[in-house]
Design a protein around this motif. Sequence first.
Motif: not given
Length: 309
Positions: A159-177
Amino acid sequence: MSTPLSRRSFLKQLGFTAAVSALPASSFAGFSAAVPPGMKIGYASITWGGNDVQAIKDIASLGFKGIQLRANTLETYSQKPDELRQLLKEHNLTVPVFSSGNVNINPAEKQVHMDKHIKHAKFLKSIGGGPYLQLTNNARPKDRQPTAQELKDIGKLMTEIGKRTADEGITVVYHNHMHQLGETPQEVEQIMEATDPKFVKLLLDIAHYHQGGGDPVKAIKQYKDLIHVLHLKDVQPLANSGENARTYKFVELGQGKVDMMGVFNALTEIKFKNWGIIELDGVPDKARSPLQCAQISKEFLQSKVGFKM
């Protein structure tokens, strides 16, 4: 009037025909489904083992419009993103999803991982790609089951990373593995509950989910509001040949045990309109090339699921 095939094209087609002919007759049996209207399907470069230029050429030659590239791409193009952007444009490809690598809940490594993924988000934006940045993790304990706190921590970190990448217009997606936090359906659920859905979506890998003991069809319905990317992938069990031997291998679509018919019916039911990325970690039969593997999966989608390029 038909145009004669070049020798090279003829040999490629001959190789593909031989590869498909060698498959068991039951390979594509029992499937009847359709690709949901509006769903987009691309292909992942991982099968080419880092040869991104060849992956781009081969994937484009099959008519796919999207390619998932990996973090290794930065080794070549971090200082010349315009060159990659032009290469993609020439082959009419976009990069909707970028494999950004692992996150780690070790506090000593937190900032390193944060910086790495933000850098990747900026790179993805610079090549005209996105909007999705794929995260996995390497934090699964080797001698015990993960704790609830560890699963919660990985969700919070993403979530912390997603908040930062959102500033670039990029959405974090979590890949189950497999072999990571999120190997089992229960772990995936705990991780997703710990994330902020505004900043972290789910990339559901149907083969990893199946191998981890889950039902991808049920998962699609359970996470219908969170799934923004799907890894279209199949897996085949292997005979146990030793304590440390892998008990499964990833195979072309229709060649394994994943309920593909159920998957596409479920996607239609939830009216899925985002990206499905065909992924194959490596060539399962060394007699075939990455291109031939991709052709087999494409043929499956076209003939059994009604996919049109």
